[in-house]
Design a protein around this motif. Structure first.
Motif, PDB file in Angstrom:
ATOM      1  N   ALA A 194       1.604 -11.574 -24.232  1.00 34.82           N
ATOM      2  CA  ALA A 194       1.574 -12.797 -24.980  1.00 34.82           C
ATOM      3  C   ALA A 194       0.136 -13.967 -24.245  1.00 34.82           C
ATOM      4  N   THR A 195      -0.362 -13.532 -23.316  1.00 31.25           N
ATOM      5  CA  THR A 195      -1.684 -14.666 -23.368  1.00 31.25           C
ATOM      6  C   THR A 195      -2.738 -13.732 -23.017  1.00 31.25           C
ATOM      7  N   THR A 196      -3.321 -14.013 -22.241  1.00 34.94           N
ATOM      8  CA  THR A 196      -5.625 -12.389 -22.013  1.00 34.94           C
ATOM      9  C   THR A 196      -5.255 -12.136 -21.021  1.00 34.94           C
ATOM     10  N   LEU A 197      -3.568 -12.143 -20.266  1.00 34.29           N
ATOM     11  CA  LEU A 197      -4.062 -11.153 -19.704  1.00 34.29           C
ATOM     12  C   LEU A 197      -3.437  -9.903 -19.295  1.00 34.29           C
ATOM     13  N   GLY A 198      -3.763  -8.591 -18.907  1.00 29.89           N
ATOM     14  CA  GLY A 198      -2.633  -7.469 -19.131  1.00 29.89           C
ATOM     15  C   GLY A 198      -2.197  -7.441 -17.645  1.00 29.89           C
ATOM     16  N   PRO A 199      -2.237  -6.069 -17.462  1.00 32.67           N
ATOM     17  CA  PRO A 199      -0.978  -6.041 -16.439  1.00 32.67           C
ATOM     18  C   PRO A 199      -0.820  -5.977 -14.846  1.00 32.67           C
ATOM     19  N   ASP A 200      -2.709  -5.668 -15.170  1.00 32.75           N
ATOM     20  CA  ASP A 200      -2.810  -6.060 -13.189  1.00 32.75           C
ATOM     21  C   ASP A 200      -2.855  -6.959 -12.992  1.00 32.75           C
ATOM     22  N   ALA A 201      -2.388  -8.101 -13.946  1.00 29.96           N
ATOM     23  CA  ALA A 201      -2.108  -9.594 -13.365  1.00 29.96           C
ATOM     24  C   ALA A 201      -0.253  -9.760 -12.281  1.00 29.96           C
ATOM     25  N   VAL A 202      -0.065  -8.688 -12.304  1.00 31.87           N
ATOM     26  CA  VAL A 202       1.695  -8.474 -12.177  1.00 31.87           C
ATOM     27  C   VAL A 202       1.306  -7.438 -11.027  1.00 31.87           C
ATOM     28  N   VAL A 203       1.611  -7.733  -9.383  1.00 28.72           N
ATOM     29  CA  VAL A 203       0.928  -6.971  -8.156  1.00 28.72           C
ATOM     30  C   VAL A 203       1.899  -7.001  -7.560  1.00 28.72           C
ATOM     31  N   SER A 204       3.401  -6.897  -8.239  1.00 27.99           N
ATOM     32  CA  SER A 204       4.635  -6.449  -7.373  1.00 27.99           C
ATOM     33  C   SER A 204       5.079  -4.194  -7.726  1.00 27.99           C
ATOM     34  N   HIS A 205       6.221  -4.471  -7.032  1.00 32.24           N
ATOM     35  CA  HIS A 205       6.515  -3.689  -7.653  1.00 32.24           C
ATOM     36  C   HIS A 205       8.261  -3.084  -8.505  1.00 32.24           C
ATOM     37  N   PRO A 206       7.674  -2.456  -9.467  1.00 30.75           N
ATOM     38  CA  PRO A 206       9.190  -3.086 -10.437  1.00 30.75           C
ATOM     39  C   PRO A 206      10.455  -2.495 -10.094  1.00 30.75           C
ATOM     40  N   ALA A 207      10.690  -1.758  -9.071  1.00 28.45           N
ATOM     41  CA  ALA A 207      11.866  -1.703  -8.267  1.00 28.45           C
ATOM     42  C   ALA A 207      12.171  -2.721  -7.913  1.00 28.45           C
ATOM     43  N   GLY A 208      11.640  -4.022  -6.781  1.00 21.49           N
ATOM     44  CA  GLY A 208      12.147  -4.576  -6.236  1.00 21.49           C
ATOM     45  C   GLY A 208      11.683  -4.899  -4.951  1.00 21.49           C
ATOM     46  N   LEU A 209      11.159  -3.365  -4.722  1.00 27.90           N
ATOM     47  CA  LEU A 209      10.679  -3.843  -3.424  1.00 27.90           C
ATOM     48  C   LEU A 209       9.639  -4.263  -3.326  1.00 27.90           C
ATOM     49  N   PRO A 210       8.907  -4.300  -1.711  1.00 29.30           N
ATOM     50  CA  PRO A 210       7.934  -5.446  -0.795  1.00 29.30           C
ATOM     51  C   PRO A 210       6.645  -4.287  -0.640  1.00 29.30           C
ATOM     52  N   ASN A 211       6.321  -3.535  -1.761  1.00 32.33           N
ATOM     53  CA  ASN A 211       5.572  -2.479  -1.059  1.00 32.33           C
ATOM     54  C   ASN A 211       5.148  -1.834  -0.353  1.00 32.33           C
ATOM     55  N   PRO A 212       6.644  -0.445  -0.027  1.00 33.73           N
ATOM     56  CA  PRO A 212       5.918   0.149   1.697  1.00 33.73           C
ATOM     57  C   PRO A 212       5.024   1.744   1.138  1.00 33.73           C
ATOM     58  N   ALA A 213       4.084   1.116  -0.044  1.00 36.15           N
ATOM     59  CA  ALA A 213       3.451   2.250  -0.116  1.00 36.15           C
ATOM     60  C   ALA A 213       2.172   1.313   0.761  1.00 36.15           C
ATOM     61  N   ILE A 214       1.991   0.472   0.178  1.00 35.26           N
ATOM     62  CA  ILE A 214       0.604  -0.391   0.799  1.00 35.26           C
ATOM     63  C   ILE A 214       1.042  -0.118   2.550  1.00 35.26           C
ATOM     64  N   ALA A 215       2.599  -1.037   2.588  1.00 29.88           N
ATOM     65  CA  ALA A 215       2.502  -0.940   3.942  1.00 29.88           C
ATOM     66  C   ALA A 215       2.171   0.676   4.639  1.00 29.88           C
ATOM     67  N   ARG A 216       2.934   2.028   4.002  1.00 25.63           N
ATOM     68  CA  ARG A 216       2.331   2.735   4.779  1.00 25.63           C
ATOM     69  C   ARG A 216       0.629   3.007   4.876  1.00 25.63           C
ATOM     70  N   ALA A 217      -0.216   2.835   3.758  1.00 26.36           N
ATOM     71  CA  ALA A 217      -1.894   3.177   4.255  1.00 26.36           C
ATOM     72  C   ALA A 217      -2.335   1.943   4.945  1.00 26.36           C
ATOM     73  N   VAL A 218      -2.026   0.613   5.087  1.00 29.08           N
ATOM     74  CA  VAL A 218      -2.213   0.083   6.054  1.00 29.08           C
ATOM     75  C   VAL A 218      -1.975   0.346   7.271  1.00 29.08           C
ATOM     76  N   ARG A 219      -1.037   0.783   7.366  1.00 22.74           N
ATOM     77  CA  ARG A 219      -0.277   1.436   9.385  1.00 22.74           C
ATOM     78  C   ARG A 219      -1.950   2.670   9.500  1.00 22.74           C
ATOM     79  N   GLU A 220      -1.545   3.576   7.939  1.00 26.20           N
ATOM     80  CA  GLU A 220      -2.658   5.054   8.241  1.00 26.20           C
ATOM     81  C   GLU A 220      -3.941   4.428   8.712  1.00 26.20           C
ATOM     82  N   VAL A 221      -4.632   3.688   8.227  1.00 29.69           N
ATOM     83  CA  VAL A 221      -6.136   3.459   8.414  1.00 29.69           C
ATOM     84  C   VAL A 221      -6.200   2.278   9.260  1.00 29.69           C
ATOM     85  N   GLY A 222      -5.262   1.232   9.778  1.00 34.36           N
ATOM     86  CA  GLY A 222      -5.295   0.310  11.004  1.00 34.36           C
ATOM     87  C   GLY A 222      -5.765  -1.074  10.697  1.00 34.36           C
ATOM     88  N   THR A 223      -5.931  -1.882  11.671  1.00 35.72           N
ATOM     89  CA  THR A 223      -6.138  -3.150  11.023  1.00 35.72           C
ATOM     90  C   THR A 223      -7.471  -3.418  12.049  1.00 35.72           C
TER      91      THR A 223
END
Length: 261
Positions: free
Chosen positions: A96-125
């Motif tokens: 309804a505004t000028t924003l695209g779907p990329d403005a939504v950074v959440s997981h549609p299943a209501g999860l704290p993004n397990p894929a990002i956590a796994r990816a970060v753990r794989e490459v390290g900090t």
């Protein structure tokens, strides 16, 4: 201060290293000053936004929580969703505004993004020079009809300890500066939001990511003990106690530079 060792992508977001203090989501600083909505979700809005179609990041707790679980306190997060899902109110808002779907950074299943956590753990900090966090000089408590939260100072270098309750279920965890244990990260990031969770045990486990997002990342705190009894739209309470700490002058130590807010 730690950042990702190299760029990673997970579900709906890309995370890149950042060599300056703090986390940005779609270019918006993850700070209390930029929080526009805090109840069933947390949204960030650019500080100088004039209207609702200006820069906004929806449901940021789903990415901020897992990043802190992995020890990341400096990063640039970008939404990469490209398709609409009109069953979600956030997508209907964007459409309804000028924003695209990329403005939504959440997981549609209501999860704290397990894929990002796994990816970060794989490459390290890796550590980055500089301090970006503060602690408290005294305990701060917020009590409402929905529950209570107390945030207390902890020993320097100890990180965050969580003791949470939701609808009779309890969850406790330690989150050191360089990240929590792998099994703790996996348990939290695969736990569904309380509004979709099958039981209180899952709900309180998910809440750990929200508490880290709101009080620790957005609140700019580290080395704290958090005890909470949560219920209802508890982001109002978690963001509320972080704001109360500022209002009471209880935040001590180094905070983010004003230019980075």
């Amino acid at each position: 201060m730690r950042t990702v060792a190299e760029p990673v992508e997970g579900e709906y977001v890309r995370v890149e290293p950042r060599w300056e203090p703090g986390i940005e989501v779609n270019g918006i600083p993850a700070s209390l000053e930029c929080v526009r909505k805090a109840d069933v979700r947390v949204d960030l809005v650019e500080p100088d936004a004039d209207y609702t179609g200006d820069g906004r990041a929806f449901v940021v707790e789903h990415v901020l929580g897992p990043l802190r679980l992995c020890g990341v306190t400096a990063a640039s997060v970008t939404g990469i969703a490209s398709e609409w899902d009109f069953s979600r109110p956030e997508h209907r808002f964007c459409y309804a505004t000028t924003l695209g779907p990329d403005a939504v950074v959440s997981h549609p299943a209501g999860l704290p993004n397990p894929a990002i956590a796994r990816a970060v753990r794989e490459v390290g900090t890796e550590p980055v020079d500089g301090e970006t966090r503060a602690t408290l000089s005294a305990a701060v408590t917020r009590e409402t009809d929905n529950g209570s939260i107390t945030v207390s100072p902890a020993e320097t270098g100890s990180g965050v300890s969580l003791a949470l309750e939701y609808d009779g279920a309890r969850f406790e965890a330690a989150v050191p500066h360089d990240g929590a244990r792998g099994d703790v990260i996996e348990a939290i990031t695969t736990a569904t939001t309380p509004y979709l969770a099958p039981d209180a045990e899952v709900a309180v486990t998910h809440a750990a990511a929200d508490v880290l997002s709101d009080i620790v990342v957005l609140g700019g705190l580290e080395d704290v003990c958090i005890e909470a009894s949560l219920g209802g739209a508890y982001h109002a309470e978690t963001i509320g106690v972080a704001r109360r700490a500022r209002e009471q002058g209880a935040v001590s130590g180094l905070e983010r530079p004003a230019a980075d807010r």
